[in-house]
Design an enzyme around this catalytic site. Sequence first.
Site, PDB file in Angstrom:
ATOM      1  N   TYR A  66      45.032  41.516  38.733  1.00  0.00           N
ATOM      2  CA  TYR A  66      44.286  41.096  37.537  1.00  0.00           C
ATOM      3  C   TYR A  66      43.835  39.657  37.733  1.00  0.00           C
ATOM      4  CZ  TYR A  66      46.573  45.153  35.355  1.00  0.00           C
ATOM      5  OH  TYR A  66      47.034  46.418  35.054  1.00  0.00           O
ATOM      6  N   PHE A 215      45.329  52.707  28.135  1.00  0.00           N
ATOM      7  CA  PHE A 215      44.149  53.113  27.351  1.00  0.00           C
ATOM      8  C   PHE A 215      44.555  53.913  26.103  1.00  0.00           C
ATOM      9  CE2 PHE A 215      41.355  53.060  31.420  1.00  0.00           C
ATOM     10  CZ  PHE A 215      41.298  51.679  31.355  1.00  0.00           C
ATOM     11  N   PRO A 216      45.399  53.336  25.209  1.00  0.00           N
ATOM     12  CA  PRO A 216      45.861  54.077  24.035  1.00  0.00           C
ATOM     13  C   PRO A 216      44.745  54.436  23.053  1.00  0.00           C
ATOM     14  CG  PRO A 216      46.481  51.767  23.871  1.00  0.00           C
ATOM     15  CD  PRO A 216      45.973  51.974  25.270  1.00  0.00           C
ATOM     16  N   LEU A 217      43.581  53.772  23.169  1.00  0.00           N
ATOM     17  CA  LEU A 217      42.443  54.130  22.322  1.00  0.00           C
ATOM     18  C   LEU A 217      41.205  54.405  23.171  1.00  0.00           C
ATOM     19  CD1 LEU A 217      41.967  54.601  19.328  1.00  0.00           C
ATOM     20  CD2 LEU A 217      41.057  52.292  19.143  1.00  0.00           C
ATOM     21  N   GLY A 218      41.445  54.878  24.395  1.00  0.00           N
ATOM     22  CA  GLY A 218      40.330  55.304  25.226  1.00  0.00           C
ATOM     23  C   GLY A 218      39.862  54.318  26.267  1.00  0.00           C
ATOM     24  N   GLY A 219      40.304  53.061  26.198  1.00  0.00           N
ATOM     25  CA  GLY A 219      39.929  52.079  27.215  1.00  0.00           C
ATOM     26  C   GLY A 219      38.492  51.610  27.086  1.00  0.00           C
TER      27      GLY A 219
END
Length: 290
Positions: A66, A215-219
Amino acid sequence: MNTSSASLPGGTWTLGDSSVTRFGYGAMQLAGPWVMGPPADHDGALAVLREAVGLGITHIDTSDAYGPRFTNELIREALHPYPEPLFIATKVGATRDAQGGWPTARRPEDLRKQVHENLGSLGVDTLDLVNLRMGDAQGPRPGSIAEAFETLVDLRQEGLIRHLGVSNVTAEQVAEARSIAPIVCVQNMYNLAHRHDDDLVDHLAADGIAYVPFFPLGGFTPLQSEALSRVANRLQTTPMSVALAWLLRRSPNILLIPGTSSLAHLRENVAGAGLSLSDEDVAELDGIGH
């Protein structure tokens, strides 16, 4: 705003030989755009990390890829020497190119180099947890992970790693890794709409192994769902809050690592994950992925 880990949503989970908060923090968003370069607000990034620990969070997820390096160096600047309960998980298996891509790097010499880079940038002699990331940006890919995983097992035996995990993997690859050495977690994409790992989540829970969804909401392509929006509106909260609360309720072995570079958003995530969902809410949300 300070609290203790006992008051964070979800309580704790035993990760290897450490008790960590089920609500953790993913540090990826602290780097610059597309996870490349330094943050736009260096002091702000340090403040977010210090606030996460101040809130009682004891599980931070990162990688030397990162930035590259910038995120680990921020963690070191903000938090070193690390407080005793803090558990830092990192991952290896990919590097970065000049275009911001994520080329795979899983030869034994690549993995050794990455482990040593993580040790150096985090400023530690031993890494708490190293996840071997497989597959590619499109998701898991079938095939043996033995050579790469055995390299990490060797590094653990040398004292450079305490615990091992796998990421972006198939259920078969999880089984292969476990046949070689114990793992303490699996880190895969999983959320309300992407529930391919439902059976794996339950299987790991029965064996005391953590499941860490990214990605808990789709990323990068946020989840769009009328049902999610409907439940969020009914509870007068955000879709992210509902998605995080659903994950914590889904199984006790699920550990959350939502990321943000904003203090306000960090606090919102903590509050949101503590949302109380009724059985009716859960039934409506469960329909999204089925």
